[in-house]
Design an enzyme around this catalytic site. Structure first.
Site, PDB file in Angstrom:
ATOM      1  N   ASP A  57      13.702 -29.088 129.708  1.00 10.76           N
ATOM      2  CA  ASP A  57      14.097 -28.010 130.613  1.00 10.76           C
ATOM      3  C   ASP A  57      15.111 -28.493 131.648  1.00 10.76           C
ATOM      4  O   ASP A  57      15.962 -27.728 132.097  1.00 10.76           O
ATOM      5  CB  ASP A  57      12.884 -27.355 131.279  1.00 10.76           C
ATOM      6  CG  ASP A  57      13.138 -25.878 131.576  1.00 10.76           C
ATOM      7  OD1 ASP A  57      13.737 -25.208 130.718  1.00 10.76           O
ATOM      8  OD2 ASP A  57      12.771 -25.402 132.654  1.00 10.76           O
ATOM      9  N   GLU A  98      16.159 -26.279 142.250  1.00 13.30           N
ATOM     10  CA  GLU A  98      15.424 -26.523 141.021  1.00 13.30           C
ATOM     11  C   GLU A  98      15.758 -27.903 140.448  1.00 13.30           C
ATOM     12  O   GLU A  98      14.877 -28.628 139.993  1.00 13.30           O
ATOM     13  CB  GLU A  98      15.796 -25.437 140.010  1.00 13.30           C
ATOM     14  CG  GLU A  98      14.701 -25.118 139.028  1.00 13.30           C
ATOM     15  CD  GLU A  98      14.959 -23.769 138.362  1.00 13.30           C
ATOM     16  OE1 GLU A  98      14.888 -22.742 139.077  1.00 13.30           O
ATOM     17  OE2 GLU A  98      15.246 -23.750 137.162  1.00 13.30           O
ATOM     18  N   GLU A 150      15.626 -15.449 133.160  1.00 12.71           N
ATOM     19  CA  GLU A 150      14.813 -15.684 134.360  1.00 12.71           C
ATOM     20  C   GLU A 150      13.451 -14.980 134.259  1.00 12.71           C
ATOM     21  O   GLU A 150      12.421 -15.532 134.638  1.00 12.71           O
ATOM     22  CB  GLU A 150      15.556 -15.195 135.614  1.00 12.71           C
ATOM     23  CG  GLU A 150      16.864 -15.918 135.904  1.00 12.71           C
ATOM     24  CD  GLU A 150      16.698 -17.354 136.402  1.00 12.71           C
ATOM     25  OE1 GLU A 150      15.883 -18.107 135.826  1.00 12.71           O
ATOM     26  OE2 GLU A 150      17.401 -17.722 137.365  1.00 12.71           O
ATOM     27  N   GLU A 220      13.837 -18.462 123.643  1.00 16.09           N
ATOM     28  CA  GLU A 220      12.724 -18.876 124.508  1.00 16.09           C
ATOM     29  C   GLU A 220      11.507 -19.299 123.677  1.00 16.09           C
ATOM     30  O   GLU A 220      10.854 -20.290 123.988  1.00 16.09           O
ATOM     31  CB  GLU A 220      12.340 -17.759 125.489  1.00 16.09           C
ATOM     32  CG  GLU A 220      13.380 -17.527 126.593  1.00 16.09           C
ATOM     33  CD  GLU A 220      13.446 -18.649 127.646  1.00 16.09           C
ATOM     34  OE1 GLU A 220      12.482 -19.420 127.798  1.00 16.09           O
ATOM     35  OE2 GLU A 220      14.493 -18.738 128.315  1.00 16.09           O
TER      36      GLU A 220
HETATM   37  C1  LIG Z   1      14.294 -22.447 128.778  1.00 11.51           C
HETATM   38  C2  LIG Z   1      14.327 -21.864 130.150  1.00 11.51           C
HETATM   39  N1  LIG Z   1      14.374 -20.540 130.280  1.00 11.51           N
HETATM   40  C3  LIG Z   1      14.417 -19.986 131.499  1.00 11.51           C
HETATM   41  C4  LIG Z   1      14.405 -20.760 132.633  1.00 11.51           C
HETATM   42  C5  LIG Z   1      14.415 -20.098 133.988  1.00 11.51           C
HETATM   43  O1  LIG Z   1      15.331 -20.591 134.865  1.00 11.51           O
HETATM   44  C6  LIG Z   1      14.363 -22.153 132.453  1.00 11.51           C
HETATM   45  N2  LIG Z   1      14.338 -22.998 133.515  1.00 11.51           N
HETATM   46  N3  LIG Z   1      14.318 -22.677 131.205  1.00 11.51           N
END
Ligand SMILES: Cc1ncc(CO)c(N)n1
Length: 231
Positions: A57, A98, A150, A220
């Site tokens: 991520d 983040e 998001e 996702e």
């Molecule tokens: C894969 C993914 N989808 C959405 C977000 C949301 O910012 C993230 N951080 N990572």
């Protein structure tokens, strides 16, 4: 009235996005109630899966920054609503936090963020983002994808914080990052921008936006699947 949501000046009762959420319910649930998320929520999560997700991520979020900057650029060129810029800019600002958070969280788990190899699903998701940055992709399509990306995280991680969840204490901060109320409000703001754009978009653009929404959901699901480590 062909291709219109308005009849005698009245808006249709169900929004475009609400219609999609109903129509594509099972895919949406697949993306927001994935076994990885369920395992966090019921406390059975495998920590090596969590660490794998964290590494991947981080790579994704780094690629997400130029994508969001691209949405900002499209808003500036195509939207007459200056408040859109404020909402998107707040998204850029929260990505800055983040990235700092990922570094801190990774060190907490003894995970190194240097030289991570992006997995196939991650590469494909990042390539999808890159395609959306092209100047021939409409603002409506890009902001819809942005909202969906998001919102999947918001919906997924908020689920892990519900009253009856058994999320391990050490994962609660992660869930809070996307599951908190401020992030929910921000997703709602993105949704109203997307909805406003969709309501006034011609049919072909609305169809492209729907396809982008579905692509996001599929990416996702694949992204969560990576946490199993069997990609
Ligand atoms: C894969 C993914 N989808 C959405 C977000 C949301 O910012 C993230 N951080 N990572």
């Amino acid at each position: 009235m062909e291709g219109s949501n308005e009849e005698e000046g009245k808006k249709s009762e169900v929004s475009v996005i609400e219609t999609w959420l109903r129509k594509h319910r099972s895919l949406y649930v697949g993306a927001t109630r994935h076994p990885f998320i369920r395992s966090i929520r019921d406390g059975t999560v495998d920590l090596s899966s969590f660490k794998r997700w964290l590494e991947q991520d981080y790579i994704f979020v780094r690629a997400f920054v130029p994508f969001v900057a691209g949405v900002l650029l499209k808003a500036w060129k195509e939207s007459f609503e200056s408040t859109d810029i404020d909402v998107i800019l707040s998204g850029v600002a929260s990505l800055n936090d983040e990235i700092a958070w990922f570094k801190k969280e990774a060190s907490k788990w003894g995970v190194s963020l240097i030289n991570i190899v992006p997995q196939k699903a991650n590469q494909e998701y990042c390539r999808f983002l890159e395609r959306l940055m092209s100047s021939d992709v409409e603002y409506t399509v890009a902001i819809t994808a942005f909202w969906a990306i998001e919102s999947v995280y918001q919906d997924s991680f908020a689920h892990c914080l519900e009253d009856d969840s058994k999320t391990p204490e050490e994962l609660k901060e992660t869930c809070q990052r996307w599951g908190n109320d401020g992030f929910r409000q921000y997703c709602r703001a993105l949704q109203s921008i997307a909805e406003r754009q969709l309501e006034k978009a011609p049919d072909d653009v609305r169809e492209k936006a729907e396809a982008a929404f579905l692509d996001v959901l599929e990416h996702e699901v694949e992204f969560w699947n990576m946490s199993h480590g069997d990609t």
